[in-house]
Design a protein around this motif. Structure first.
Motif, mmCIF file in Angstrom:
data_model
loop_
_atom_site.group_PDB
_atom_site.id
_atom_site.type_symbol
_atom_site.label_atom_id
_atom_site.label_comp_id
_atom_site.label_asym_id
_atom_site.label_seq_id
_atom_site.Cartn_x
_atom_site.Cartn_y
_atom_site.Cartn_z
ATOM 1 N N VAL A 2 61.265 27.300 85.262
ATOM 2 C CA VAL A 2 62.489 28.044 85.573
ATOM 3 C C VAL A 2 62.985 28.703 84.300
ATOM 4 O O VAL A 2 63.090 28.059 83.246
ATOM 5 C CB VAL A 2 63.570 27.100 86.131
ATOM 6 C CG1 VAL A 2 64.876 27.845 86.338
ATOM 7 C CG2 VAL A 2 63.093 26.469 87.431
ATOM 8 N N ALA A 24 69.085 32.701 87.067
ATOM 9 C CA ALA A 24 67.932 31.798 87.130
ATOM 10 C C ALA A 24 66.795 32.430 87.907
ATOM 11 O O ALA A 24 67.017 33.072 88.932
ATOM 12 C CB ALA A 24 68.348 30.489 87.794
ATOM 13 N N THR A 26 64.364 31.345 90.016
ATOM 14 C CA THR A 26 63.830 30.317 90.895
ATOM 15 C C THR A 26 64.347 30.533 92.310
ATOM 16 O O THR A 26 65.470 30.992 92.495
ATOM 17 C CB THR A 26 64.228 28.908 90.417
ATOM 18 O OG1 THR A 26 63.807 27.947 91.394
ATOM 19 C CG2 THR A 26 65.723 28.789 90.243
#
Length: 125
Positions: A2, A24, A26
């Motif tokens: 990540v 992020a 992810t």
């Protein structure tokens, strides 16, 4: 893996506001606890704020309580830190961090699995 990318830091005068963002990379962002930490020159990295995966629960260090607000937008995979009434002692590099296996111990650096590179916040008096 990540990746976390902070943005929004800068130089401001005391009493002003800044909003930090942390994006992020992810697809499972909505299951992560997220935290904000800061590190001033010559000092240990310290806890600032934490937010639960849903955003329904937050926690703050006493030094920022009432001035800083953590929030998140899970649709954008982004967590925010709104910083108001900034003080010179808030000057530090601010880091966001992701806790993949969230159990609610957001004040502990050791629970976080991923960290961003940090963004500098400088508050002049």
């Amino acid at each position: 893996q990540v990746q976390l990318a902070e943005s929004g830091g800068g130089l401001v005068q005391a009493g002003c506001s800044l909003r930090l963002s942390c994006a992020a990379s992810t697809r499972t962002f909505s299951s992560y606890g997220m935290g904000w930490f800061r590190q001033a020159p010559g000092k240990e990295r310290e806890f600032v704020a934490a937010i639960s995966p849903s955003g329904g629960s937050t926690d703050y260090a006493d030094s920022v309580k009432g001035r800083f607000t953590a929030s998140r937008d899970n649709a954008l995979n982004t967590v925010y830190l709104q910083m108001n009434s900034l003080k010179p002692e808030d000057t530090a590099v601010y880091f966001c961090a992701a806790d993949v296996n969230y159990f609610g111990y957001g004040r502990m650096k050791s629970v976080y699995d991923y960290w961003g590179q940090g963004t500098q916040v400088t508050v002049s008096s």
